[in-house]
Design a protein around this motif. Structure first.
Motif, PDB file in Angstrom:
ATOM      1  N   SER A 676     -37.918   1.365 -50.083  1.00 35.84           N
ATOM      2  CA  SER A 676     -37.951   2.816 -49.899  1.00 35.84           C
ATOM      3  C   SER A 676     -38.305   3.153 -48.454  1.00 35.84           C
ATOM      4  N   ALA A 677     -39.167   2.317 -47.842  1.00 37.41           N
ATOM      5  CA  ALA A 677     -39.506   2.593 -46.450  1.00 37.41           C
ATOM      6  C   ALA A 677     -38.263   2.476 -45.572  1.00 37.41           C
ATOM      7  N   GLU A 678     -37.485   1.432 -45.829  1.00 37.14           N
ATOM      8  CA  GLU A 678     -36.268   1.251 -45.046  1.00 37.14           C
ATOM      9  C   GLU A 678     -35.314   2.419 -45.241  1.00 37.14           C
ATOM     10  N   LEU A 679     -35.174   2.800 -46.520  1.00 38.36           N
ATOM     11  CA  LEU A 679     -34.242   3.862 -46.843  1.00 38.36           C
ATOM     12  C   LEU A 679     -34.673   5.168 -46.203  1.00 38.36           C
ATOM     13  N   ILE A 680     -35.985   5.403 -46.279  1.00 38.65           N
ATOM     14  CA  ILE A 680     -36.479   6.661 -45.709  1.00 38.65           C
ATOM     15  C   ILE A 680     -36.229   6.684 -44.215  1.00 38.65           C
ATOM     16  N   ALA A 681     -36.445   5.547 -43.577  1.00 29.59           N
ATOM     17  CA  ALA A 681     -36.214   5.490 -42.132  1.00 29.59           C
ATOM     18  C   ALA A 681     -34.750   5.755 -41.813  1.00 29.59           C
ATOM     19  N   LEU A 682     -33.878   5.141 -42.637  1.00 29.48           N
ATOM     20  CA  LEU A 682     -32.443   5.330 -42.405  1.00 29.48           C
ATOM     21  C   LEU A 682     -32.069   6.789 -42.564  1.00 29.48           C
ATOM     22  N   ARG A 683     -32.597   7.400 -43.615  1.00 29.03           N
ATOM     23  CA  ARG A 683     -32.272   8.804 -43.856  1.00 29.03           C
ATOM     24  C   ARG A 683     -32.804   9.688 -42.749  1.00 29.03           C
ATOM     25  N   LYS A 684     -33.998   9.340 -42.328  1.00 29.56           N
ATOM     26  CA  LYS A 684     -34.601  10.121 -41.260  1.00 29.56           C
ATOM     27  C   LYS A 684     -33.704  10.073 -40.028  1.00 29.56           C
ATOM     28  N   ARG A 685     -33.203   8.879 -39.748  1.00 24.68           N
ATOM     29  CA  ARG A 685     -32.351   8.723 -38.573  1.00 24.68           C
ATOM     30  C   ARG A 685     -31.088   9.557 -38.723  1.00 24.68           C
ATOM     31  N   LEU A 686     -30.486   9.468 -39.930  1.00 28.25           N
ATOM     32  CA  LEU A 686     -29.251  10.219 -40.166  1.00 28.25           C
ATOM     33  C   LEU A 686     -29.475  11.711 -39.993  1.00 28.25           C
ATOM     34  N   VAL A 687     -30.600  12.182 -40.557  1.00 26.58           N
ATOM     35  CA  VAL A 687     -30.891  13.611 -40.469  1.00 26.58           C
ATOM     36  C   VAL A 687     -31.116  14.013 -39.017  1.00 26.58           C
ATOM     37  N   ASP A 688     -31.845  13.180 -38.304  1.00 30.46           N
ATOM     38  CA  ASP A 688     -32.102  13.496 -36.900  1.00 30.46           C
ATOM     39  C   ASP A 688     -30.811  13.579 -36.107  1.00 30.46           C
ATOM     40  N   GLU A 689     -29.931  12.606 -36.363  1.00 31.81           N
ATOM     41  CA  GLU A 689     -28.643  12.622 -35.654  1.00 31.81           C
ATOM     42  C   GLU A 689     -27.876  13.901 -35.953  1.00 31.81           C
ATOM     43  N   TRP A 690     -27.829  14.205 -37.230  1.00 30.38           N
ATOM     44  CA  TRP A 690     -27.080  15.381 -37.648  1.00 30.38           C
ATOM     45  C   TRP A 690     -27.680  16.644 -37.028  1.00 30.38           C
ATOM     46  N   ASN A 691     -28.991  16.759 -37.140  1.00 32.06           N
ATOM     47  CA  ASN A 691     -29.630  17.957 -36.609  1.00 32.06           C
ATOM     48  C   ASN A 691     -29.416  18.078 -35.106  1.00 32.06           C
ATOM     49  N   ALA A 692     -29.472  16.952 -34.426  1.00 33.38           N
ATOM     50  CA  ALA A 692     -29.258  16.985 -32.979  1.00 33.38           C
ATOM     51  C   ALA A 692     -27.849  17.474 -32.671  1.00 33.38           C
ATOM     52  N   TRP A 693     -26.904  16.954 -33.466  1.00 33.07           N
ATOM     53  CA  TRP A 693     -25.516  17.361 -33.243  1.00 33.07           C
ATOM     54  C   TRP A 693     -25.323  18.852 -33.521  1.00 33.07           C
ATOM     55  N   ARG A 694     -25.987  19.307 -34.596  1.00 31.94           N
ATOM     56  CA  ARG A 694     -25.871  20.722 -34.939  1.00 31.94           C
ATOM     57  C   ARG A 694     -26.473  21.583 -33.827  1.00 31.94           C
ATOM     58  N   ALA A 695     -27.591  21.159 -33.314  1.00 35.39           N
ATOM     59  CA  ALA A 695     -28.245  21.937 -32.260  1.00 35.39           C
ATOM     60  C   ALA A 695     -27.323  22.030 -31.049  1.00 35.39           C
ATOM     61  N   LEU A 696     -26.693  20.902 -30.749  1.00 36.44           N
ATOM     62  CA  LEU A 696     -25.764  20.874 -29.621  1.00 36.44           C
ATOM     63  C   LEU A 696     -24.616  21.849 -29.856  1.00 36.44           C
TER      64      LEU A 696
END
Lengths: 739, 337
Positions: A676-696
């Protein structure tokens, strides 16, 4: 051409290209020794005679091709001659046909290739010490059992790809090996899981060990079916094409010899790769035209690999001894009308006894009295009714060939022999017909093999039994029976209604009693867990139904020590509990893993092409994984050998199960948190990427609008929110207040 | 996903081709192969009216942001402009081949349409100015721009944020950007999909879009760069894909080809609307209901409901209940819309 002479032109390239090659080899020249020594007067007659001798064997030569050297001093021939053949093939043929050929009473031809003679004369006569090959230790073929996580393996075959996977917790279910095997029919594990076999055009290949290197090969061209002996010592291969040994084929203990031509079945030694013997599947006095379906395995192995038996329907059973493959006792078991037979499997106890026997034999001590002699091999066969003689089931011990028990049966259409896997019980499923021969019903004749005089008990049933299965290591069995009128004439879309019944041995009365019947199912396959207790009922091969039912037969019992304290203290049949149901569309194969914890179901493209793939379930019917893959063909668990722990050790483990399971629980918890720790980290990364792209994007679009859509933006900004307060006077009342 | 409430199953006589919510989401337009365009109240499924006059399958429909005009494209080779309120056909453009896709520009000033490639005629993309003054009957007959996209024919299209650039999906699976002024292909992604692109829907701010394809996958593209941001791979050919506002989900619909339906069971047909997580590319749920392939999906602009139209002739409007909005299957994660 002025200035250039013919010599200047470089022809070397053309010469190289069109160079004429002379056949300067002497491959088609033979040296024939052992020719009578003659004088010149007889030359012509001798040459004619030699030429005739060769021509008789189908190799035409002329006297002109023969060169006879002469000893000029004596004027006589030297006793050998040279023959030139048209080509190498003829020469080879001549060697095989006429070497050691008696020319006349005194003379025998000895034929050698001219090139060989040359080589032999050039041979260095000094003895060279052969270099000892460096000893390289072989890989441990059972290395997979040492897996720290104790996982099982399975193989999948999809399209052209084979993959071997570990099966464990989600994070541990990784690929174990992806071989690059090409052009094979299918794959098969050996019964103890040591080897995996692939069937190629050229023959069978075995692979194994941690590196999955080729371990052995058996050159049986166009092999179609294989069968391992129970202890993995021998392999039987079958091809529908009779064996042909072409000229110049490789010779040796590992290859077919001309004697094997025309046979279909071959028996091989797995360790050495040697061919032991071949058989033909066609019987000499079989009525031609009526082709019966071949039984496979055609050769039946005794459980200890000591004997292999083969039936000639209606006549005899031939038992061969291993490894010599000679007929045991130099004669077959002649049994008139014999239809089928089965060897009795060895139980765990038998194996222990056998091991003790071996030990005492090795020690050579005379303590025969201390150990019980291991049980002799047993086989059972049945013969059908012939005029005035009832059908008969016979239990025979082997190699003493003593008849242990015989049972007569009447009105028999067909018998099927089912041994319980420990060899404790034998069930003969007898399909019987009524006197009018119109309807069929079923009897189960159950032999209790471990008891004195082999008592037989009969379970009579009204319906036809379509499937029968013993509980492994247990005292229960399950049957699928059906009274459906459609039984026997299957058609598209017809699903046969069946009943499933469980029976158990009642210890007090010593007979088998019905535990429970599950009516109106569609199940047609029974799959017991290899450890017993759990059973899966499946509907296989139907286009509309594909149910799986997971049953527990000892639901009330505490797992620990259930075997020991199993007395009928509870209500009969109350322990049967449905754990879960599931559905796998188009399921064609259902298989338990060796530990009895997981069940794999697969839909193979060999049967149909709808939703091919496989699924793995736990014993409760919870789906663990499901993979739908086009062109999926095969799923097989890797079998495990018998445990090395003694009975006592196993009991200890069962006793202290709590202790052991604690460490596993800890592992599970750690694993879970890890995943779950790995998965959460992966999801966190995905969300961060997406949010960064959206902000851009937002930034860009607002910037863009600021310049290009100035108007639109302005219009947007002009939109003000205007709050309007509207006071509406509804009524006015004047009141005078008196003070 | 059982957290939905079906309020309406409006019925067409033949399979649905496209459904669209208006900007407020109170009206739902649907067109089908039965030649009729219907408009429904989305909250209860009551039919408000019909738009009759097309003489062939109505392939496509779009409504402007004021819910004043609606355009439709049909197999009778016409593109029609309708008054939403009265149901009158205001203007009809005629072409040599069927109209497969129409779309309004964000500011309602233009429409774009794709005509079919057939009978010697090439696939054509035309852009018309919409005269919004007066009663709307006074439209120019000639297109403002027209061009034939080279290569594989276009199947779907939409306006992008960049002026004069439209985004198209093609039969070959290509997704491309075209300049409508000169018909130049500005940018393309030849390998966006492996098979025909069946639907293309823009995000709320038009910075990204989702495409669905018969290659069993749906993808999110950046509309500016055509970069594929997310891929959703299913096991069935997809006919439609939509982006849910508010929640980070996309909705995918499809199913076995109509011609194969009779040979497989309902369970096999995969006629469910699938909800996938937009960012994690994982399936989060399915909604059953149709007994034929889903042809078109539309999401309420406020993200409170969605509608799906199927080969079975039904439009199913599902309202998300409270738990849909409360549920956080992946924990507390702020995901930008």
């Amino acid at each position: 051409m002025p200035g250039t002479t013919l010599e200047d032109i470089d022809y070397s390239d053309i010469e190289a290209k069109y160079q004429v090659y002379y056949d300067d080899s002497f491959d088609n020249t033979l040296v024939v020794d052992g020719v009578p020594i003659i004088d010149k007067s007889k030359l012509e007659r001798l040459l004619a005679k030699v030429a005739k001798e060769f021509s008789r064997k189908g190799i035409a030569i002329k006297p002109e091709d023969i060169f006879m050297p002469w000893d000029e001093s004596t004027g006589k021939s030297k006793g050998f001659l040279f023959i030139d053949f048209r080509n190498v093939e003829d020469a080879n043929l001549a060697v095989s046909a006429l070497h050691n050929h008696p020319f006349d009473a005194k003379h025998t031809f000895k034929i050698n290739r001219f090139t060989d003679i040359e080589r032999f004369t050039d041979l260095d006569e000094t003895y060279m010490e052969p270099e000892l090959e460096e000893y390289s230790s072989r890989e441990h073929l059972r290395a997979w059992l040492a897996d720290p996580q104790g996982r099982d393996q399975y193989v999948t075959y999809r399209g052209e790809d084979v993959e071997v996977h570990w099966h464990g917790k989600p994070s541990q279910s990784e690929l174990a090996h992806k071989p690059d095997w090409k052009d094979f029919l299918y794959v098969a594990w050996s019964p103890l899981g040591t080897y995996i076999a692939t069937l190629h055009r050229q023959g069978v290949r075995l692979w194994g060990g941690p590196s999955w290197k080729p371990q052995q090969r058996f050159a049986h061209p166009l092999v179609k079916l294989i069968d391992f002996s129970p202890c993995e010592q021998y392999l039987v291969t079958w091809s529908n094409e009779p064996i042909v040994v072409p000229e110049g084929a490789l010779q040796g203990p590992q290859y077919f010899s001309p004697d094997d031509e025309g046979n279909n079945i071959a028996v091989w030694d797995i360790k050495s790769g040697d061919l032991l013997r071949t058989f033909s599947t066609t019987n000499d006095n079989e009525t031609p035209g009526i082709k019966k379906q071949m039984q496979w395995p055609a050769l039946k192995w005794s459980p200890d690999d000591k004997f292999v038996a083969r039936i000639t329907p209606g006549q005899m059973i031939s038992v061969h001894e291993l490894p010599s493959m000679y007929l045991q006792g130099k004669k077959s078991l002649k049994i008139d009308g014999v239809v089928d037979f089965e060897w009795c499997p060895h139980g765990d106890k038998d194996k222990e006894d056998a091991e003790k026997d071996v030990k005492t034999a090795i020690n050579g001590s005379g303590s025969k009295a201390t150990t019980k002699k291991a049980r002799e091999n047993m086989l059972v066969y049945w013969t059908p009714e012939v005029i005035n003689q009832p059908a008969r089931v016979t239990l025979l011990s082997f190699p003493s060939r003593a008849i242990l028990r015989q049972k007569n049966l009447f009105n028999v259409t067909e018998c099927k022999l089912y041994w319980q896997n420990q060899g404790d019980f034998l069930c003969v499923k007898v399909d019987r017909h009524t006197k009018t021969k119109k309807s069929i019903f079923c009897n189960l004749e159950i032999f209790r093999v471990r008891e004195k005089d082999y008592p037989v008990e009969v379970v009579e049933l009204k319906d036809t039994v379509t499937d029968f299965s013993w509980e492994p290591k247990g005292e229960r069995f399950a049957i699928v029976s059906s009274s459906d009128p459609n039984l026997g004439n299957p058609g598209p879309g017809i699903t046969i209604k069946t009943d499933v019944s469980f029976y158990q041995l009642e210890h007090g009365k010593n007979d088998f009693k019905l535990l429970r019947t599950l009516p109106s199912r569609t199940s047609n396959a029974i799959r017991w867990s290899p450890r017993g207790r759990h059973v899966v009922l499946a509907t296989v091969g139907s286009s509309s139904k594909s149910e799986l039912e997971f049953w527990d037969l000892d639901f009330n019992l505490e797992d620990a020590g259930r075997r020991e304290g199993q007395t009928s203290k509870e209500e009969w049949g109350s322990g049967i509990q449905l754990l879960g149901t599931a559905d796998h569309y188009g399921v064609t194969d259902v298989e338990w893993d060796p530990s009895g914890r997981y069940l794999a179901t697969s839909a193979s493209a060999w049967t149909h092409t709808l939703e091919n793939g496989f699924a793995i379930w736990d014993f409760r019917g919870q789906e663990l994984t499901k993979q739908i893959q086009d062109r999926f063909k095969q799923f097989i668990w890797r079998p495990r050998p018998v445990t090395l722990l003694t009975k006592e050790q196993q009991r200890q483990i069962r006793k202290n199960l709590r202790e052991y399971s604690r460490t596993f629980d800890e592992d599970d918890a750690a694993e879970e948190s890890n995943v779950s720790a790995e998965l959460i980290a992966l999801r966190k990364r995905l969300v961060d990427e997406w949010n960064a792209w959206r902000a851009l994007c937002k930034k860009e679009s607002t910037d863009g609008r600021g310049q290009k859509h100035g108007k639109a933006r302005a219009a947007e900004e002009e939109k003000e929110e205007i709050e309007v307060w509207v006071d509406e006077v509804i009524d006015q009342i004047e009141e005078e207040i008196l003070e | 996903m059982s957290t939905n409430r079906v309020t309406a199953t409006p019925r067409h006589e033949r399979s649905l081709t496209q459904i669209k919510f208006n900007a407020e989401g109170d009206l739902l337009f649907s067109c089908s192969k039965d030649h009729i365009i219907n408009v429904w109240y989305s909250h209860n499924g009551e039919r408000l009216g019909t738009y009759e006059g097309n003489n062939g399958t109505v392939w496509t429909v779009d409504v402007d942001s004021e819910s004043r005009f609606m355009v439709s494209g049909a197999a009778d080779n016409t593109l029609r402009l309708w008054a939403v309120a009265t149901g009158k056909c205001l203007y009809t453009w005629e072409f040599p081949t069927a109209v497969k896709r129409v779309a309004f520009k964000d500011d309602d000033s233009q429409i774009v349409c794709i005509t079919e490639q057939r009978m010697g005629h090439q696939c054509a993309i035309r852009v018309f100015n919409i005269n919004r003054d007066g009663d709307g009957t006074n439209q120019s007959k000639e297109p403002l721009h027209m061009f034939n996209p080279i290569g594989s024919k276009a199947t779907v299209c939409a306006f992008t944020l960049t002026p004069n650039i439209i985004i198209t999906g093609h039969e070959s699976g290509k997704v491309a950007l075209f300049n409508i002024k000169n018909g130049d292909e500005v940018d393309n992604n030849e390998r966006a999909h492996g098979d025909v692109v069946t639907d293309l829907q823009m995000s709320k701010d038009s910075t990204y879009c989702i495409t669905s394809s018969k290659d069993k996958s749906a993808r999110i593209h950046d509309t500016k760069t055509l970069m594929v941001l997310k891929t959703f791979t299913t096991e069935t050919p997809l006919n439609s894909a939509a982006i849910a506002p508010i929640k980070p989900y996309v909705l995918l619909g499809g199913g076995q080809e109509a011609m194969n339906v009779t040979t497989t069971s309902l369970r096999q047909g995969k006629f469910e609307t699938r909800f996938w997580h937009k960012v994690f590319e994982e399936e989060v749920g399915r909604v059953k209901g149709h007994f034929g392939p889903i042809n078109t999906i539309a999401v309420h602009p406020a993200g409170t409901a969605y509608a799906s139209g199927g080969e079975d002739g039904f439009v199913r409007v599902h309202h998300f209940d409270e738990s849909y909005f409360r549920a956080k299957p992946y924990g507390d994660l702020e995901i930008a819309d």
